[in-house]
Design a protein around this motif. Structure first.
Motif, PDB file in Angstrom:
ATOM      1  N   TRP A 160     -23.680  13.980  -0.884  1.00 12.55           N
ATOM      2  CA  TRP A 160     -22.619  13.113  -0.891  1.00 12.55           C
ATOM      3  C   TRP A 160     -21.596  13.354  -2.382  1.00 12.55           C
ATOM      4  N   ARG A 161     -22.323  13.585  -3.390  1.00  9.65           N
ATOM      5  CA  ARG A 161     -21.577  13.639  -4.422  1.00  9.65           C
ATOM      6  C   ARG A 161     -20.930  14.789  -4.637  1.00  9.65           C
ATOM      7  N   ILE A 196     -19.883  16.828  -1.800  1.00 12.14           N
ATOM      8  CA  ILE A 196     -18.695  16.905  -0.672  1.00 12.14           C
ATOM      9  C   ILE A 196     -17.567  15.883  -0.476  1.00 12.14           C
ATOM     10  N   ASP A 250     -16.123  13.819  -2.757  1.00 15.22           N
ATOM     11  CA  ASP A 250     -14.833  13.903  -3.776  1.00 15.22           C
ATOM     12  C   ASP A 250     -14.628  12.195  -4.088  1.00 15.22           C
ATOM     13  N   GLY A 251     -15.719  11.523  -4.243  1.00 19.34           N
ATOM     14  CA  GLY A 251     -15.622  10.062  -4.615  1.00 19.34           C
ATOM     15  C   GLY A 251     -15.174   9.360  -3.392  1.00 19.34           C
ATOM     16  N   GLU A 252     -15.268   9.646  -2.232  1.00 19.69           N
ATOM     17  CA  GLU A 252     -15.068   8.712  -1.144  1.00 19.69           C
ATOM     18  C   GLU A 252     -16.281   7.833  -0.830  1.00 19.69           C
ATOM     19  N   THR A 259     -14.163  11.699   6.647  1.00 21.29           N
ATOM     20  CA  THR A 259     -15.289  11.197   6.009  1.00 21.29           C
ATOM     21  C   THR A 259     -16.291  10.830   6.995  1.00 21.29           C
ATOM     22  N   LYS A 280     -18.162  14.071   7.437  1.00 22.53           N
ATOM     23  CA  LYS A 280     -18.964  14.422   5.919  1.00 22.53           C
ATOM     24  C   LYS A 280     -20.348  13.706   6.277  1.00 22.53           C
ATOM     25  N   ARG A 328     -20.212  21.721 -11.369  1.00 21.34           N
ATOM     26  CA  ARG A 328     -19.880  21.845 -10.140  1.00 21.34           C
ATOM     27  C   ARG A 328     -20.431  23.380  -9.380  1.00 21.34           C
TER      28      ARG A 328
END
Length: 255
Positions: A94-95, A97, A99-101, A110, A113, A190
């Protein structure tokens, strides 16, 4: 995380929650002698998004506690490690893919993902446990590996989202997410993370495909001797699937 008292407490909470839901369903077999109904598999996913590495160890320890109520055997070592990955992979993927969502966002992107994240965690857990039990000639990969993916994904999609919607905003407001508890926990560069993600995906998909083909007898590489072309295919699994498992584990390490 073991030097952080709050993370240790969160690990204990994760383990206790997982075991508390696992144990009552030990008497509800999905396939007798193989696995039981496991709605508890929603807990590691939820805790991973909340508590990060504490959830990984909590998942492994909670599963071990549950195994004590269903009979302990050598395959439980792989169950411990498989559940460690099951609780570790979600927050790591999650970190990379998201992007802070927030995982409780309901946008289609979302949600996609989230499903991909849960599938990657479920498949690695299934690969590792199925591979290990097949190596020990306890249960065939084609049965155990697939039922674990089903069990994990059913819980992750049918139960985990509702629990996350209920608790994630409250935990974030109370500043008890793993990023708040361990601000020093910095992600790798990254490019390194993306390489690790690619290795994880390649390794776990390769292990799942080849493991199913070999354990069911549909395919055996021509370089394997005929003596390996008999059930339970434990030596064939060791030769064919092990490189993919190592690749996936190395990918997790880079993430």
């Amino acid at each position: 995380m073991w030097r952080n008292t709050r993370m240790v407490v969160l690990c204990a909470i994760s383990a206790a929650l997982y075991a508390a839901v696992l144990v009552p369903f030990k008497g509800v077999p999905l396939i007798p002698g193989v696995t039981e109904l496991r709605p508890a598999n929603a807990i590691p996913v939820v805790c991973s998004f909340l508590f990060g590495p504490a959830a990984a160890w909590g998942s492994a320890i909670g599963n071990m506690i549950g195994d004590f109520f269903g009979g302990v055997g050598p395959g439980d070592i792989f169950g411990f490690l498989g559940n460690l990955f099951y609780g570790y992979v979600p927050y790591k993927v999650w970190r990379i893919i998201a992007d802070g969502e927030s995982p409780v966002s309901r946008s289609p992107v979302t949600v996609a993902k989230y499903v991909a994240t849960c599938l990657m965690a479920s498949m690695l857990c299934a690969d590792f446990v199925g591979w290990g039990d097949n190596l020990l000639a306890l249960r065939p990969f084609g049965v155990l590996g697939n039922i674990i993916v089903f069990n994990n994904m059913f819980a992750a999609l049918a139960l985990s989202p509702f629990i996350l919607i209920a608790v994630y905003p409250r935990v974030r407001k109370g500043r008890m997410l793993y990023e708040d508890v361990m601000p020093e926990l910095k992600p790798p560069p990254r490019l390194t993370s993306l390489c690790g993600l690619a290795m994880l995906l390649t390794g776990e998909v390769g292990a799942w495909v080849t493991g199913n083909l070999v354990s069911t007898g549909y395919w055996l590489p021509h370089f394997l001797p005929a003596t390996m072309a008999v059930a339970p295919y434990d030596r064939a699994i060791a030769i064919v699937v092990s490189p993919f498992i190592l690749l996936a584990v190395a990918g997790v390490g880079l993430m």
